[in-house]
Design a protein around this motif. Structure first.
Motif, PDB file in Angstrom:
ATOM      1  N   UNK A  67       0.835  -1.384  -0.012  1.00  0.00           N
ATOM      2  CA  UNK A  67      -0.078   0.055  -0.025  1.00  0.00           C
ATOM      3  C   UNK A  67       1.014   1.214   0.159  1.00  0.00           C
ATOM      4  N   UNK A  68       0.740   2.114  -1.130  1.00  0.00           N
ATOM      5  CA  UNK A  68       1.791   3.491  -1.177  1.00  0.00           C
ATOM      6  C   UNK A  68       0.840   4.456  -0.872  1.00  0.00           C
ATOM      7  N   UNK A  69       1.486   5.507  -0.917  1.00  0.00           N
ATOM      8  CA  UNK A  69       1.142   6.835  -0.906  1.00  0.00           C
ATOM      9  C   UNK A  69       1.780   7.824  -1.742  1.00  0.00           C
ATOM     10  N   UNK A  70       0.843   8.917  -2.064  1.00  0.00           N
ATOM     11  CA  UNK A  70       1.432   9.852  -3.289  1.00  0.00           C
ATOM     12  C   UNK A  70       1.177  11.022  -3.009  1.00  0.00           C
ATOM     13  N   UNK A  71       1.746  11.656  -1.838  1.00  0.00           N
ATOM     14  CA  UNK A  71       1.277  12.973  -1.345  1.00  0.00           C
ATOM     15  C   UNK A  71       1.696  13.898  -2.719  1.00  0.00           C
ATOM     16  N   UNK A  72       1.139  15.115  -2.726  1.00  0.00           N
ATOM     17  CA  UNK A  72       1.704  16.197  -3.639  1.00  0.00           C
ATOM     18  C   UNK A  72       2.276  17.392  -2.741  1.00  0.00           C
ATOM     19  N   UNK A  73       3.315  17.713  -2.802  1.00  0.00           N
ATOM     20  CA  UNK A  73       3.856  18.880  -2.031  1.00  0.00           C
ATOM     21  C   UNK A  73       4.044  20.017  -3.034  1.00  0.00           C
ATOM     22  N   UNK A  74       3.337  21.132  -2.944  1.00  0.00           N
ATOM     23  CA  UNK A  74       3.598  22.357  -3.738  1.00  0.00           C
ATOM     24  C   UNK A  74       4.412  23.045  -3.268  1.00  0.00           C
ATOM     25  N   UNK A  75       5.590  23.638  -3.804  1.00  0.00           N
ATOM     26  CA  UNK A  75       6.661  24.193  -3.226  1.00  0.00           C
ATOM     27  C   UNK A  75       6.104  25.735  -3.441  1.00  0.00           C
ATOM     28  N   UNK A  76       6.436  26.654  -2.438  1.00  0.00           N
ATOM     29  CA  UNK A  76       5.831  27.924  -2.229  1.00  0.00           C
ATOM     30  C   UNK A  76       7.152  28.953  -2.079  1.00  0.00           C
ATOM     31  N   UNK A  77       8.304  28.218  -1.920  1.00  0.00           N
ATOM     32  CA  UNK A  77       9.431  29.244  -1.771  1.00  0.00           C
ATOM     33  C   UNK A  77      10.902  29.010  -2.769  1.00  0.00           C
ATOM     34  N   UNK A  78      11.668  29.755  -2.853  1.00  0.00           N
ATOM     35  CA  UNK A  78      12.896  29.221  -3.570  1.00  0.00           C
ATOM     36  C   UNK A  78      13.395  28.349  -2.947  1.00  0.00           C
ATOM     37  N   UNK A  79      14.121  27.343  -3.513  1.00  0.00           N
ATOM     38  CA  UNK A  79      14.898  26.312  -2.973  1.00  0.00           C
ATOM     39  C   UNK A  79      16.175  26.948  -2.575  1.00  0.00           C
ATOM     40  N   UNK A  80      16.439  26.644  -1.137  1.00  0.00           N
ATOM     41  CA  UNK A  80      17.726  26.996  -0.764  1.00  0.00           C
ATOM     42  C   UNK A  80      18.769  25.707  -0.642  1.00  0.00           C
ATOM     43  N   UNK A  81      19.835  25.939  -1.486  1.00  0.00           N
ATOM     44  CA  UNK A  81      20.744  24.849  -1.910  1.00  0.00           C
ATOM     45  C   UNK A  81      21.868  25.017  -0.912  1.00  0.00           C
ATOM     46  N   UNK A  82      22.348  23.861  -0.229  1.00  0.00           N
ATOM     47  CA  UNK A  82      23.616  24.009   0.678  1.00  0.00           C
ATOM     48  C   UNK A  82      24.488  22.802   0.053  1.00  0.00           C
ATOM     49  N   UNK A  83      25.662  23.294  -0.247  1.00  0.00           N
ATOM     50  CA  UNK A  83      26.666  22.501  -0.974  1.00  0.00           C
ATOM     51  C   UNK A  83      26.975  21.427   0.110  1.00  0.00           C
ATOM     52  N   UNK A  84      27.606  19.994  -0.527  1.00  0.00           N
ATOM     53  CA  UNK A  84      28.088  19.201   0.378  1.00  0.00           C
ATOM     54  C   UNK A  84      29.131  19.438   1.156  1.00  0.00           C
ATOM     55  N   UNK A  85      29.529  18.780   2.329  1.00  0.00           N
ATOM     56  CA  UNK A  85      30.386  19.415   3.172  1.00  0.00           C
ATOM     57  C   UNK A  85      31.932  18.851   2.428  1.00  0.00           C
TER      58      UNK A  85
END
Length: 147
Positions: A129-147
């Protein structure tokens, strides 16, 4: 940077809002990891295309409004998973939630969004039994580089 596999990527959710819309603000939040995720989906903004075709000359193309996108993760439904419980709670409200995607190399993507449903997929006798939610993104994506 070389390519990396998606294996080991995690998605986490927080009901709190960051004090500032930057990596520091998001990092200060407490997140609950969403378990049993099979796929997360594409993350990133796209722009609408505005065109003008003059009678004389080439078509002019411009960027229109930005759409920060949406995620439709696929996950094995688990009533006891705290992250999934918070995701279901988010689906029942109109509130913005904070999200954190952690890639296997340690890179992070932060954003805020609303959950537009949490449909369950009940397939054949030899399936989960699976779930498939939808998340609508409302802000810019903040990217943090790998350490």
């Amino acid at each position: 940077m070389g390519s990396i596999t998606a294996a080991g990527t995690a998605l986490a959710i927080s009901a709190a809002a960051p004090a500032t819309q930057d990596a520091t603000g998001y990092a200060a939040l407490t997140y609950t990891e969403i378990g049993q995720i099979e796929k997360i989906g594409a993350i990133g903004a796209s722009y609408s295309k505005i065109e003008f075709k003059p009678l004389k000359g080439p078509t002019q193309k411009h960027k229109g409004g930005v759409d920060y996108g949406s995620l439709q993760p696929s996950l094995a439904h688990d009533d006891e998973d705290a992250g999934q419980t918070l995701l279901r709670t988010a689906a029942e409200s109109n509130n913005l939630y904070s999200y954190k995607v952690t890639l296997p190399d340690g890179a992070i993507r932060y954003f805020r969004g609303r959950v537009f449903g949490y449909p369950e997929n009940i397939d054949g006798s030899e399936s989960i039994v699976m779930a498939n939610p939808t998340i609508e993104i409302d802000t810019a994506i903040i990217k943090v580089a790998a350490p």
